[in-house]
Design a protein around this motif. Sequence first.
Motif, PDB file in Angstrom:
ATOM      1  N   LEU A 179       0.802  -1.232   0.000  1.00 19.41           N
ATOM      2  CA  LEU A 179       0.000   0.000   0.000  1.00 19.41           C
ATOM      3  C   LEU A 179       0.831   1.277   0.000  1.00 19.41           C
ATOM      4  O   LEU A 179       1.930   1.311   0.565  1.00 19.41           O
ATOM      5  N   GLY A 180       0.261   2.304  -0.591  1.00 21.75           N
ATOM      6  CA  GLY A 180       0.895   3.615  -0.641  1.00 21.75           C
ATOM      7  C   GLY A 180       0.502   4.296  -1.934  1.00 21.75           C
ATOM      8  O   GLY A 180       0.100   3.622  -2.894  1.00 21.75           O
ATOM      9  N   GLU A 181       0.557   5.612  -1.955  1.00 27.27           N
ATOM     10  CA  GLU A 181       0.227   6.362  -3.178  1.00 27.27           C
ATOM     11  C   GLU A 181       0.755   7.776  -3.039  1.00 27.27           C
ATOM     12  O   GLU A 181       1.129   8.215  -1.951  1.00 27.27           O
ATOM     13  N   ASN A 182       0.803   8.463  -4.163  1.00 32.09           N
ATOM     14  CA  ASN A 182       1.190   9.878  -4.190  1.00 32.09           C
ATOM     15  C   ASN A 182       2.520  10.187  -3.495  1.00 32.09           C
ATOM     16  O   ASN A 182       2.617  11.103  -2.676  1.00 32.09           O
ATOM     17  N   VAL A 183       3.536   9.410  -3.851  1.00 30.87           N
ATOM     18  CA  VAL A 183       4.874   9.649  -3.321  1.00 30.87           C
ATOM     19  C   VAL A 183       5.472  10.880  -4.010  1.00 30.87           C
ATOM     20  O   VAL A 183       5.402  11.017  -5.226  1.00 30.87           O
ATOM     21  N   THR A 184       6.036  11.803  -3.211  1.00 32.83           N
ATOM     22  CA  THR A 184       6.607  13.020  -3.804  1.00 32.83           C
ATOM     23  C   THR A 184       8.124  13.112  -3.591  1.00 32.83           C
ATOM     24  O   THR A 184       8.752  14.082  -4.017  1.00 32.83           O
ATOM     25  N   ASP A 185       8.686  12.118  -2.955  1.00 37.27           N
ATOM     26  CA  ASP A 185      10.100  12.132  -2.609  1.00 37.27           C
ATOM     27  C   ASP A 185      10.796  11.003  -3.401  1.00 37.27           C
ATOM     28  O   ASP A 185      10.392   9.842  -3.298  1.00 37.27           O
ATOM     29  N   ASP A 230      12.254   5.421  -4.980  1.00 38.48           N
ATOM     30  CA  ASP A 230      13.331   4.443  -5.226  1.00 38.48           C
ATOM     31  C   ASP A 230      13.196   3.243  -4.279  1.00 38.48           C
ATOM     32  O   ASP A 230      13.324   2.092  -4.692  1.00 38.48           O
ATOM     33  N   GLU A 231      12.896   3.562  -3.017  1.00 39.43           N
ATOM     34  CA  GLU A 231      12.726   2.473  -2.034  1.00 39.43           C
ATOM     35  C   GLU A 231      11.523   1.605  -2.402  1.00 39.43           C
ATOM     36  O   GLU A 231      11.544   0.386  -2.206  1.00 39.43           O
ATOM     37  N   THR A 232      10.496   2.241  -2.946  1.00 38.45           N
ATOM     38  CA  THR A 232       9.300   1.483  -3.327  1.00 38.45           C
ATOM     39  C   THR A 232       9.613   0.517  -4.469  1.00 38.45           C
ATOM     40  O   THR A 232       9.174  -0.637  -4.445  1.00 38.45           O
ATOM     41  N   MET A 278       3.009   5.625  -6.751  1.00 31.88           N
ATOM     42  CA  MET A 278       4.002   5.070  -5.807  1.00 31.88           C
ATOM     43  C   MET A 278       5.377   4.999  -6.479  1.00 31.88           C
ATOM     44  O   MET A 278       6.405   4.923  -5.828  1.00 31.88           O
ATOM     45  N   LEU A 279       5.359   4.955  -7.814  1.00 30.29           N
ATOM     46  CA  LEU A 279       6.616   4.850  -8.567  1.00 30.29           C
ATOM     47  C   LEU A 279       7.098   6.230  -9.016  1.00 30.29           C
ATOM     48  O   LEU A 279       7.970   6.328  -9.875  1.00 30.29           O
ATOM     49  N   GLY A 280       6.490   7.280  -8.495  1.00 32.75           N
ATOM     50  CA  GLY A 280       6.999   8.631  -8.761  1.00 32.75           C
ATOM     51  C   GLY A 280       6.297   9.387  -9.875  1.00 32.75           C
ATOM     52  O   GLY A 280       6.869  10.339 -10.415  1.00 32.75           O
ATOM     53  N   LEU A 281       5.038   9.026 -10.198  1.00 34.92           N
ATOM     54  CA  LEU A 281       4.337   9.738 -11.278  1.00 34.92           C
ATOM     55  C   LEU A 281       4.142  11.227 -10.955  1.00 34.92           C
ATOM     56  O   LEU A 281       4.166  12.068 -11.852  1.00 34.92           O
ATOM     57  N   GLY A 332       1.010  -3.358   4.333  1.00 37.58           N
ATOM     58  CA  GLY A 332       1.945  -2.232   4.444  1.00 37.58           C
ATOM     59  C   GLY A 332       1.476  -1.235   5.481  1.00 37.58           C
ATOM     60  O   GLY A 332       0.346  -1.314   5.975  1.00 37.58           O
ATOM     61  N   THR A 333       2.339  -0.275   5.772  1.00 36.54           N
ATOM     62  CA  THR A 333       2.022   0.692   6.823  1.00 36.54           C
ATOM     63  C   THR A 333       1.212   1.878   6.286  1.00 36.54           C
ATOM     64  O   THR A 333       0.536   2.555   7.039  1.00 36.54           O
ATOM     65  N   MET A 334       1.264   2.098   4.969  1.00 33.53           N
ATOM     66  CA  MET A 334       0.573   3.281   4.417  1.00 33.53           C
ATOM     67  C   MET A 334      -0.854   2.909   3.990  1.00 33.53           C
ATOM     68  O   MET A 334      -1.219   2.998   2.818  1.00 33.53           O
TER      69      MET A 334
END
Length: 284
Positions: free
Chosen positions: A39-45, A50-52, A78-81, A256-258
Amino acid sequence: MKLPFIFAKRFVAGETFEQTINKVKDLNQKKIKVSLDLLGENVTDRKVADETVAAYIDLVKGIEENGLDSTISIKLTMLGLDIDRDYCRDNLFKLLSVAKANKRFVRIDMEGSPYTQVSVEMYKEALAKFGSKVVGLVLQAYLKRTEVDVNELAKLGGDIRICKGAYKEPAEIAIKEMPEIRKAYLRYAKHLIDNTAYPRIATHDDELIDAVLAYTKEKNISKDRFEFQMLYGLRQNTCEKLAAEGYNVRVYVPYGTMWLPYFTRRLAERKENIFFVLTAMFKG
Ligand code: FDA
């Protein structure tokens, strides 16, 4: 403030892959396949993206090592879109190369409408490079544009999961009434059954499940030509019944935690889901 995991456990299998493995094995033992979603979405870092990618690659390998019958589901954000489209595509292709080498399938989930066009375009590129045995996309029946997307992606030989759609979308672009969404869903499901190798029918809705069962029987379409998909924690009895009758069934298992955005979408979807959460909490 972070909510404790006990809130989410009805819909989320665990906070780590290790906590999730036995739940996948239980489903597999019941002849139910899985799609694991970290789980996770909207990664901005970039560091997190990269960790994902590394975590998804580990997941592909972990599925193999633990002998699980599972694909993986991912989100492009999650992959940086949200960071950069080319960077996201590079990350996706890196993951797909590993998936292909390990004979694993990757499903690209469909997110909110700001991402629909770019997701379809990136899927077409991925499909051309890796093929439909490696990568698939989700389309949402509530979006008016899906009529066109279903036709186009079916012609290209895409592997499509059709769902109703889980995001809050404006009436200009999305159908709002459930009977109309159902009608569109069934039209697309039939189109995919008639025109693609192995469509994925993702719904918990008996009206749609029964209509797909009736259509495939009427058309003499064998049970191994399509699959039903449901979400972890929902309609387990229906999944087991369909699997026992010889249909292919896959459960989407998030971990996952997110987990908060996923969990919130499930609560918004159906008021009964709030009751399921409370029951799971009191069961301990
Ligand atoms: P919905 O919640 O509309 O319920 C319709 C009817 O079904 C109910 O009135 C009831 O009769 C029956 N029902 C539903 N749940 C039940 C239960 N637990 N017990 C008994 N009866 C029940 N969305 C998205 O936007 N992008 C994506 O990538 C995905 N991916 C995805 C994968 C998979 C495997 C699934 C199943 C779903 C998704 N979704 C999704 C979510 C999807 O868009 C949608 O929001 C939910 O599936 C809810 O719609 P349903 O058709 O399942 O039933």
